[in-house]
Design a protein around this motif. Structure first.
Motif, PDB file in Angstrom:
ATOM      1  N   UNK A  51      -7.398  35.245 -94.694  1.00  0.00           N
ATOM      2  CA  UNK A  51      -8.067  35.640 -93.450  1.00  0.00           C
ATOM      3  C   UNK A  51      -7.512  36.964 -92.917  1.00  0.00           C
ATOM      4  N   UNK A  54      -9.181  39.561 -94.896  1.00  0.00           N
ATOM      5  CA  UNK A  54     -10.575  39.702 -94.474  1.00  0.00           C
ATOM      6  C   UNK A  54     -10.694  40.350 -93.100  1.00  0.00           C
ATOM      7  N   UNK A  55      -9.627  40.316 -92.318  1.00  0.00           N
ATOM      8  CA  UNK A  55      -9.693  40.867 -90.973  1.00  0.00           C
ATOM      9  C   UNK A  55     -10.080  39.843 -89.924  1.00  0.00           C
ATOM     10  N   UNK A  56     -10.109  38.572 -90.315  1.00  0.00           N
ATOM     11  CA  UNK A  56     -10.435  37.511 -89.356  1.00  0.00           C
ATOM     12  C   UNK A  56      -9.191  37.066 -88.600  1.00  0.00           C
ATOM     13  N   UNK A  57      -8.048  37.539 -89.078  1.00  0.00           N
ATOM     14  CA  UNK A  57      -6.778  37.202 -88.450  1.00  0.00           C
ATOM     15  C   UNK A  57      -5.963  38.480 -88.467  1.00  0.00           C
ATOM     16  N   UNK A  58      -5.047  38.612 -87.508  1.00  0.00           N
ATOM     17  CA  UNK A  58      -4.273  39.843 -87.450  1.00  0.00           C
ATOM     18  C   UNK A  58      -2.828  39.527 -87.828  1.00  0.00           C
ATOM     19  N   UNK A  75       0.148  43.478 -85.515  1.00  0.00           N
ATOM     20  CA  UNK A  75      -0.659  42.903 -84.444  1.00  0.00           C
ATOM     21  C   UNK A  75      -1.863  43.741 -84.043  1.00  0.00           C
ATOM     22  N   UNK A  77      -5.713  45.296 -85.456  1.00  0.00           N
ATOM     23  CA  UNK A  77      -6.736  45.474 -86.477  1.00  0.00           C
ATOM     24  C   UNK A  77      -7.183  46.929 -86.397  1.00  0.00           C
TER      25      UNK A  77
ATOM     26  N   UNK B  99      -8.338  38.859 -80.740  1.00  0.00           N
ATOM     27  CA  UNK B  99      -6.939  38.909 -81.138  1.00  0.00           C
ATOM     28  C   UNK B  99      -6.023  39.246 -79.972  1.00  0.00           C
ATOM     29  N   UNK B 174     -17.849  33.688 -88.291  1.00  0.00           N
ATOM     30  CA  UNK B 174     -16.995  34.612 -89.054  1.00  0.00           C
ATOM     31  C   UNK B 174     -17.747  35.184 -90.248  1.00  0.00           C
ATOM     32  N   UNK B 178     -18.442  39.122 -91.039  1.00  0.00           N
ATOM     33  CA  UNK B 178     -18.150  39.791 -92.315  1.00  0.00           C
ATOM     34  C   UNK B 178     -19.416  40.399 -92.903  1.00  0.00           C
TER      35      UNK B 178
END
Lengths: 358, 283
Positions: A51, A54-58, A75, A77, B99, B174, B178
């Motif tokens: 993830x 993929x950029x879904x999580x930092x 921390x 993106x 985030x 998600x 993407x």
């Protein structure tokens, strides 16, 4: 295609009392066009790592590069997921249930300002490769598991991604479908040349698809290498267990070898600790009633047959040492059964015994 | 306890509760068919000896205009508040999962504030609300009533829709991200269709709430021709005397529309509620 470089990536999740470390200082390079597998038990951080790519999580710490472009660091993106040119197949496939297979596959293209004919052409092209041309007007709920999986794969590939991410893509398929699905993924990857990263807890996925594998245990990348090398020379008993079935015996180091009950395994070098774990793959073990005259096989002692099972056309035999703990077991597969409680000679293949210091 | 006895007691309890609910409806229905004298002289639960439609006739003529007014105000209000509420709910949903810790805390705080706002009694806001509507020049105007109602029902819509939207699997959103879809497209193409049962539940809930809202139309309407149905019905219990059979008939006519909506769309209402528990499978 794209080269992925992860530099010292760590990920912490905040919990009520402190932090949970999901990834701990992971550094890794995946070459452009390579097939890379990430193996690990559940909860090891495999999906978190994927993830983050993929950029879904930092990432909490560390840097992630696509080629020489920084996409995420400490921390932040820097390149959002939609600009990373990624195709991803989720574990649940995440098809859009309100859209037909065609619209599912076309969805990424509709965000690209392409003409209707161009979209139709590209969807039909990929559908033909994946053999789902006849179900394009069906809704996901009307498709079989295998078809859904191929629709998900088509949706990931139709936008010509530079990187294909597969998150346990075969775990929802029945065993019979898996082999053909794996072969299909590998074929398509070879045809398109896209960089591929697959996450799985099933070594069969890794062996059939990946050229290189990284093993994650408790958020740490403990070993990277070719799957066969990891299989033959695992760094810990945990890794050995993850990548294939292995017999685990607790032994004591002496001058003559490692002693497990009445069994004596040869030593290849000296070890610091007295207690070690002996690991032997089932295929490196033989149970016989008579002596074998072959210097490739080494007699380690006598054992008693404890359990006989039948699996995939082979008998699965469990033997315990004649003396010592009943908990120590050695398993192998044979083409003929043995009797229960029968005494047998235990042979191991020369050079196959793995010894792990605890 | 034996299953038969348990089931019997179960149904007995259901029958009793249903009866308690139905008795007032029954009384409302039959008393409208009595003459004014009969309503006063016979017990309330005894059916009329001779059916008379005159009360309904008189009342319907008088309520025609308020019924129309209510429809004009309530249907757009409910549609707009559910739609904007759903958009707001999705907005806060995306903020929560962003985030940035600051943004997600801010989102939680703002959403709590909105939730709290739905519990403010109308009466407490009456004077500032009226002054606002007057200063906008919208007193005694459909738009004015709608504006005032939207202030209260958009947060209600957001609150209810936030529950339904959170059921949509996160991986779908998600995957769409993407695939390069923007938030508006994700909302229109995926969130809205996938939470449709919830959308309809919310819509029905707001229609009924707005239909029964008494205070806002009471204060913001000054001419009889602009009256909404709850205010018109209330006028039947006058200060000097009450014509009971007409009051009952008025009550029946005023509740026909919410009742009809519930009967025809009720299964979507239930389906929406089921979707909450079933992981979004109510689609």
């Amino acid at each position: 295609m794209v080269k992925i470089i992860a530099k010292n990536i760590s990920k912490y999740f905040k919990k009520r009392n402190g932090y949970v470390i999901a990834l701990d200082d992971v550094s890794l390079t995946v070459e452009s066009g390579a097939r890379f597998g990430i193996l690990g038990p559940s909860g090891a951080g495999k999906t978190t790592f994927m993830r983050i790519i993929a950029g879904l999580e930092v990432p909490t710490k560390g840097e992630l590069y696509f080629d020489d472009k920084l996409v995420a660091s400490n921390n932040k993106i820097i390149v959002p997921p939609e600009d990373r040119k990624i195709g991803m197949v989720f574990q649940t496939w995440a098809l859009y249930p309100n859209l037909t297979a065609f619209d599912n596959i076309a969805f990424p293209l509709t965000n690209m300002k392409l003409s209707k004919e161009e979209i139709r052409k590209r969807v039909e092209e990929i559908a033909k490769i994946l053999d789902i041309g006849h179900v394009l007007d069906h809704y996901p709920r009307e498709l079989s598991g295998g078809q859904q999986q191929r629709v998900a794969l088509a949706r990931a590939l139709v936008k010509n991604p530079s990187l294909l991410l597969l998150d346990e893509p075969f775990s929802n398929l029945d065993a019979r479908m898996r082999d053909s699905a794996r072969a299909l993924v590998k074929d398509v990857q070879e045809k398109l040349g896209v960089t591929l990263i697959i996450v799985s807890h099933d070594p069969a996925d890794i062996f059939s698809i990946a050229d290189n594998v990284g093993v994650l245990v408790k958020g740490k990348l403990v070993q990277v290498g070719r799957p066969e090398d990891v299989y033959n020379n695992p760094v810990t008993i945990e890794v050995a267990n993850l990548i294939g079935e292995i017999n685990e015996l607790e032994g004591k180091v002496t001058k003559e070898g490692v002693i497990v009950g009445n069994l004596k395994f040869p030593l290849d070098k000296s070890y610091k600790s007295e207690r070690v774990i002996v690991g032997i793959r089932p295929e490196d073990v033989k149970f016989t009633k008579d002596l074998i005259n072959d210097e490739n096989w080494i007699l380690v002692g006598k054992g008693v047959v404890k359990v006989i099972g039948y699996q995939g056309g082979m008998f699965r035999i469990t033997v315990t040492p004649l003396e010592g703990s009943e908990d120590e077991e050695i398993v192998t597969y044979m083409d003929h059964p043995l009797k229960r409680k029968e005494e047998v000679l235990i042979y191991v293949k020369k050079g196959s015994v793995k010894i792990f210091e605890t | 306890m034996r299953p038969v006895i348990r089931a019997t007691l179960h149904y007995l309890a259901l029958v009793v509760i249903s009866a308690i609910w139905l008795i007032p409806v029954y009384a409302m229905l039959i008393n409208g068919f009595k003459s004014n004298l009969a309503v006063l002289s016979t017990p309330v639960l005894v059916p009329p000896t001779s059916f008379s439609l005159s009360a309904y006739h008189i009342v319907f003529n008088a309520l025609e205009r308020p019924l129309l007014n209510s429809l004009i105000v309530v249907i757009p209000t409910a549609l707009i508040s559910t739609f904007l509420g759903a958009m707001g709910a999705y907005f806060f949903y995306t903020l929560t999962y962003s985030f940035s810790k600051f943004l997600s805390s801010l989102s939680d705080f703002l959403f709590s504030l909105i939730t709290l706002a739905t519990f403010i009694p109308y009466q407490a806001t009456l004077i500032p609300l009226t002054r606002l509507v007057v200063s906008m020049g919208l007193l005694d105007n459909y738009l004015g009533i709608m504006f005032a109602m939207l202030i209260f029902y958009i947060p209600t819509g957001a609150l209810l829709m936030s529950m339904f939207i959170s059921v949509v699997p996160r991986s779908i959103i998600e995957a769409a991200k993407l695939d390069g879809a923007g938030d508006l497209k994700i909302f229109m193409k995926l969130i809205l269709p996938l939470s449709l049962p919830g959308f309809i539940s919310t819509l029905i809930f707001i229609i009924i709430e707005a239909w029964n809202n008494f205070f806002i139309p009471l204060v913001l309407v000054t001419t009889p021709g602009m009256r909404l149905i709850p205010v018109a019905v209330e006028s039947y219990t006058g200060g000097y005397g009450t014509i009971y059979n007409e009051t009952f008939a008025a009550a029946v006519i005023a509740s026909i529309i919410p009742l009809a909506i519930f009967i025809f769309l009720g299964r979507y209402f239930i389906r929406g509620l089921i979707a909450l528990g079933g992981g979004g499978k109510g689609v």
